[in-house]
Design a protein around this motif. Sequence first.
Motif: not given
Ligand code: OFO
Length: 167
Positions: A16, A49, A52, A93, A96, A125-126, A129
Amino acid sequence: MNTIIEKLLNDQVKFEAQASMQYLAMASWADANGFNGVADFFYNQSEEERVHMLKLVKFINERSGNVAIPALEKPKESYSGIIELFEKFLQSEIFVTEQINHVIFESLQNKEYSIHNFMQWYVSEQLEEEALARTLLDKLNIIGNDKSGHYLFDRDVNAIAAANSKE
Ligand code: OFO
């Protein structure tokens, strides 16, 4: 705290933080190259981020784990244009998301259900994003290398992002 999970959560702190610094470098590149809308977009993403990362740091501490604040790799600083910037955004993204899926898999393997529960926030969240990164990159791929198209994209990027998040 289970040591495998503690290590994975600390790794996630790093990912993050790395994303935050990467987006800061991208914002700065955009700022220096006349893309002020794109710069604002990535300054915001960088801030998100960081939030996060902090959420993980606080969670590990609350659960009496040990936080190891990580050293980071130097982010990529120069780009051929805004298409490359948004390609990098999507790649980051996706990476992550894969790491979060790994934490979730290991939480289940280790019967750490509260970690599994905590990580669900990151899953949602992912999803958002990645969808946002794909939408913006699709738009740029339609525009191609047309300079006036990039000008309009830059002007509208925050509105596009806001509209996308409401869908
Ligand atoms: Fe941490 O939300 Fe995307 O990488």
